[in-house]
Scaffold this motif. Structure first.
Motif, PDB file in Angstrom:
ATOM      1  N   UNK A 158       0.831  -1.212   0.000  1.00 42.73           N
ATOM      2  CA  UNK A 158       0.000   0.000   0.000  1.00 42.73           C
ATOM      3  C   UNK A 158       0.864   1.260   0.000  1.00 42.73           C
ATOM      4  N   UNK A 159       1.937   1.202   0.751  1.00 44.38           N
ATOM      5  CA  UNK A 159       2.864   2.349   0.773  1.00 44.38           C
ATOM      6  C   UNK A 159       3.500   2.581  -0.584  1.00 44.38           C
ATOM      7  N   UNK A 160       3.868   1.499  -1.261  1.00 41.36           N
ATOM      8  CA  UNK A 160       4.469   1.612  -2.589  1.00 41.36           C
ATOM      9  C   UNK A 160       3.459   2.157  -3.593  1.00 41.36           C
ATOM     10  N   UNK A 161       2.201   1.682  -3.485  1.00 40.24           N
ATOM     11  CA  UNK A 161       1.147   2.168  -4.382  1.00 40.24           C
ATOM     12  C   UNK A 161       0.907   3.654  -4.138  1.00 40.24           C
ATOM     13  N   UNK A 162       0.849   4.044  -2.876  1.00 39.84           N
ATOM     14  CA  UNK A 162       0.635   5.450  -2.536  1.00 39.84           C
ATOM     15  C   UNK A 162       1.792   6.315  -3.034  1.00 39.84           C
TER      16      UNK A 162
ATOM     17  N   UNK B  23       3.892  10.119  -7.024  1.00 37.76           N
ATOM     18  CA  UNK B  23       4.855  10.413  -8.084  1.00 37.76           C
ATOM     19  C   UNK B  23       4.132  10.713  -9.392  1.00 37.76           C
ATOM     20  N   UNK B  24       3.066   9.934  -9.669  1.00 35.20           N
ATOM     21  CA  UNK B  24       2.282  10.161 -10.884  1.00 35.20           C
ATOM     22  C   UNK B  24       1.614  11.532 -10.835  1.00 35.20           C
ATOM     23  N   UNK B  25       1.045  11.878  -9.689  1.00 37.07           N
ATOM     24  CA  UNK B  25       0.409  13.189  -9.515  1.00 37.07           C
ATOM     25  C   UNK B  25       1.418  14.310  -9.694  1.00 37.07           C
ATOM     26  N   UNK B  26       2.589  14.152  -9.121  1.00 34.95           N
ATOM     27  CA  UNK B  26       3.643  15.165  -9.243  1.00 34.95           C
ATOM     28  C   UNK B  26       4.074  15.321 -10.701  1.00 34.95           C
ATOM     29  N   UNK B  27       4.156  14.191 -11.413  1.00 34.06           N
ATOM     30  CA  UNK B  27       4.536  14.243 -12.832  1.00 34.06           C
ATOM     31  C   UNK B  27       3.457  14.959 -13.652  1.00 34.06           C
ATOM     32  N   UNK B  28       2.191  14.666 -13.344  1.00 33.24           N
ATOM     33  CA  UNK B  28       1.096  15.329 -14.052  1.00 33.24           C
ATOM     34  C   UNK B  28       1.096  16.836 -13.787  1.00 33.24           C
ATOM     35  N   UNK B  29       1.343  17.225 -12.533  1.00 32.06           N
ATOM     36  CA  UNK B  29       1.391  18.649 -12.191  1.00 32.06           C
ATOM     37  C   UNK B  29       2.555  19.339 -12.898  1.00 32.06           C
ATOM     38  N   UNK B  30       3.678  18.669 -12.970  1.00 29.86           N
ATOM     39  CA  UNK B  30       4.838  19.234 -13.665  1.00 29.86           C
ATOM     40  C   UNK B  30       4.548  19.373 -15.156  1.00 29.86           C
TER      41      UNK B  30
END
Length: 77
Positions: free
Chosen positions: A8-12, A17-24
């Motif tokens: 769960x920690x790895x998924x989170x 990371x995906x959210x940060x990439x999308x924001x960037x």
């Protein structure tokens, strides 16, 4: 239980990371959009200036032709 919390920690972490990439990516697109808008604004300004210059040149040409017609009429008259 420790293994599932690790997953769960790895998924989170992956989601963050995906959210940060999308924001960037979005921030990059916003910067590109602003740059394009600036270029379009300059292009419009240059086009407007070219139109003003062309109108002024046409006016000067018409004025010159009118002056020539007046001089020809004065010579003939």
């Amino acid at each position: 239980m420790g293994e599932s919390s690790g997953i769960l920690g790895a998924v989170e972490t992956a989601e963050q990371a995906d959210r940060a990439e999308q924001e960037a990516s979005f921030a990059h697109l916003v910067k590109l959009r602003k740059a394009v808008l600036v270029e379009v604004t300059f292009a419009r300004a240059a086009t407007g200036q070219a139109a003003v210059t062309a109108r002024a040149a046409t006016y000067r040409l018409n004025r010159f032709e009118l002056d020539m017609d007046v001089m020809r009429a004065a010579k003939a008259g």
